[in-house]
Motif scaffolding. Sequence first.
Motif, PDB file in Angstrom:
ATOM      1  N   ALA A 153       5.280   8.771   4.022  1.00  0.00           N
ATOM      2  CA  ALA A 153       4.534   8.802   2.763  1.00  0.00           C
ATOM      3  C   ALA A 153       3.439   9.864   2.811  1.00  0.00           C
ATOM      4  CB  ALA A 153       3.919   7.436   2.492  1.00  0.00           C
ATOM      5  N   ASP A 154       3.220  10.511   1.698  1.00  0.00           N
ATOM      6  CA  ASP A 154       2.157  11.507   1.594  1.00  0.00           C
ATOM      7  C   ASP A 154       0.805  10.799   1.758  1.00  0.00           C
ATOM      8  OD1 ASP A 154       0.287  13.423   0.856  1.00  0.00           O
ATOM      9  OD2 ASP A 154       1.519  14.218  -0.766  1.00  0.00           O
ATOM     10  N   PRO A 155       0.018  11.183   2.763  1.00  0.00           N
ATOM     11  CA  PRO A 155      -1.273  10.510   2.985  1.00  0.00           C
ATOM     12  C   PRO A 155      -2.250  10.665   1.825  1.00  0.00           C
ATOM     13  CG  PRO A 155      -1.049  12.465   4.364  1.00  0.00           C
ATOM     14  CD  PRO A 155       0.289  12.225   3.753  1.00  0.00           C
ATOM     15  N   LYS A 156      -2.032  11.645   0.961  1.00  0.00           N
ATOM     16  CA  LYS A 156      -2.903  11.783  -0.205  1.00  0.00           C
ATOM     17  C   LYS A 156      -2.701  10.628  -1.183  1.00  0.00           C
ATOM     18  CE  LYS A 156      -2.935  16.850   0.015  1.00  0.00           C
ATOM     19  NZ  LYS A 156      -2.532  18.106  -0.673  1.00  0.00           N
ATOM     20  N   ILE A 157      -1.520  10.029  -1.111  1.00  0.00           N
ATOM     21  CA  ILE A 157      -1.184   8.911  -2.001  1.00  0.00           C
ATOM     22  C   ILE A 157      -1.237   7.587  -1.251  1.00  0.00           C
ATOM     23  CG2 ILE A 157       0.594   7.935  -3.500  1.00  0.00           C
ATOM     24  CD1 ILE A 157       1.663  10.781  -3.881  1.00  0.00           C
ATOM     25  N   GLY A 158      -0.715   7.613  -0.036  1.00  0.00           N
ATOM     26  CA  GLY A 158      -0.645   6.386   0.757  1.00  0.00           C
ATOM     27  C   GLY A 158       0.673   5.670   0.544  1.00  0.00           C
ATOM     28  N   GLY A 159       1.186   5.097   1.606  1.00  0.00           N
ATOM     29  CA  GLY A 159       2.445   4.366   1.538  1.00  0.00           C
ATOM     30  C   GLY A 159       2.267   2.916   1.934  1.00  0.00           C
ATOM     31  N   LEU A 160       3.365   2.199   1.974  1.00  0.00           N
ATOM     32  CA  LEU A 160       3.297   0.757   2.229  1.00  0.00           C
ATOM     33  C   LEU A 160       2.847   0.429   3.649  1.00  0.00           C
ATOM     34  CD1 LEU A 160       6.386  -0.402   0.159  1.00  0.00           C
ATOM     35  CD2 LEU A 160       3.965  -0.484  -0.441  1.00  0.00           C
ATOM     36  N   HIS A 161       3.165   1.271   4.618  1.00  0.00           N
ATOM     37  CA  HIS A 161       2.616   1.070   5.969  1.00  0.00           C
ATOM     38  C   HIS A 161       1.089   1.128   5.930  1.00  0.00           C
ATOM     39  CE1 HIS A 161       5.898   0.751   8.834  1.00  0.00           C
ATOM     40  NE2 HIS A 161       6.534   1.757   8.268  1.00  0.00           N
ATOM     41  N   ASN A 162       0.561   2.004   5.068  1.00  0.00           N
ATOM     42  CA  ASN A 162      -0.888   2.185   4.999  1.00  0.00           C
ATOM     43  C   ASN A 162      -1.600   0.999   4.357  1.00  0.00           C
ATOM     44  OD1 ASN A 162       0.106   5.434   3.971  1.00  0.00           O
ATOM     45  ND2 ASN A 162      -0.430   4.863   6.063  1.00  0.00           N
ATOM     46  N   TYR A 163      -0.851   0.195   3.631  1.00  0.00           N
ATOM     47  CA  TYR A 163      -1.403  -1.049   3.075  1.00  0.00           C
ATOM     48  C   TYR A 163      -1.195  -2.235   4.021  1.00  0.00           C
ATOM     49  CZ  TYR A 163      -2.088   0.986  -1.595  1.00  0.00           C
ATOM     50  OH  TYR A 163      -2.515   1.736  -2.666  1.00  0.00           O
ATOM     51  N   GLY A 164      -0.404  -2.049   5.057  1.00  0.00           N
ATOM     52  CA  GLY A 164      -0.111  -3.150   5.977  1.00  0.00           C
ATOM     53  C   GLY A 164       0.938  -4.101   5.456  1.00  0.00           C
ATOM     54  N   VAL A 165       1.833  -3.601   4.567  1.00  0.00           N
ATOM     55  CA  VAL A 165       2.854  -4.472   3.980  1.00  0.00           C
ATOM     56  C   VAL A 165       4.271  -3.984   4.293  1.00  0.00           C
ATOM     57  CG1 VAL A 165       1.312  -5.210   2.138  1.00  0.00           C
ATOM     58  CG2 VAL A 165       2.841  -3.259   1.751  1.00  0.00           C
ATOM     59  N   ALA A 166       4.397  -3.065   5.235  1.00  0.00           N
ATOM     60  CA  ALA A 166       5.706  -2.592   5.685  1.00  0.00           C
ATOM     61  C   ALA A 166       5.803  -2.794   7.190  1.00  0.00           C
ATOM     62  CB  ALA A 166       5.910  -1.123   5.333  1.00  0.00           C
TER      63      ALA A 166
END
Length: 253
Positions: A153-166
């Motif tokens: 995921a583009d770190p400028k947007i953030g992905g589901l790993h970055n929310y702790g839900v993947a």
Amino acid sequence: MKQRFFLIVVSALVFQCNPKTVTEEEMEIPAESVEIAEEVIAEPIDVESIGDLEQSLIEAGLVNIETEIPGVFVELKYSTTDNFFGQDVYGDLTKAYIQPEVAQMLKKAHQRLKEEHPELTFLVYDGVRPLSVQQILWDNLDKPDSLKPLYVADPKIGGLHNYGVAVDLTLAYQESGQALNMGTGYDFFGYPAYPDRENQMLREGKITKEHVANREILRKVMKHGGFTGIGSEWWHFNAFSRKEAAVKFDLVK
């Protein structure tokens, strides 16, 4: 310096078998009954320290998968050099963390796995991924920017790993911790790792029916827990959509 002291042992049986009053003379312990022992010097307990990154995850309200689901194995690939760009970006972090709600979903999936395949368990490769680490992965992925979102995921947007839900995971034998053969390793960027391309890869001989069968076991139990997979990575599962995650949780930085 170690010190010596006298251990005076008086058997309680004297009082139990002969309840009469005991005189001071009778209470005297013969010298030959006195044992000399060295004082035991307690060694300092080696308490496992928690690094700054792990402490920040705890403070953000995330939970340790191994604590929440005993019996699973964890091998954080980004805490080793066994990943697509050969760098350790997690440092002293070796435990996988996710949102508490996601941990309960994963626990439900694990329970179904143990019911249907008691010899198996989960081997977790990654959970929450802070944005600071996401940036490193994005920068080091040797793909055109137009294709990078298929894998990172583009770190400028953030992905589901970055929310702790993947969560990234596979199946392993409970007794040995050895991973089942899924046809490719983790972070394999190519069609043999694509769930969407399995029929084609079978026809071309790139993967086998056994590989697909093992993936189906993983997909089935993860679906039971409420997770959904993606088309390009057999190991990756999401607990929520990005829109749902953004409403429920904050990005982990």
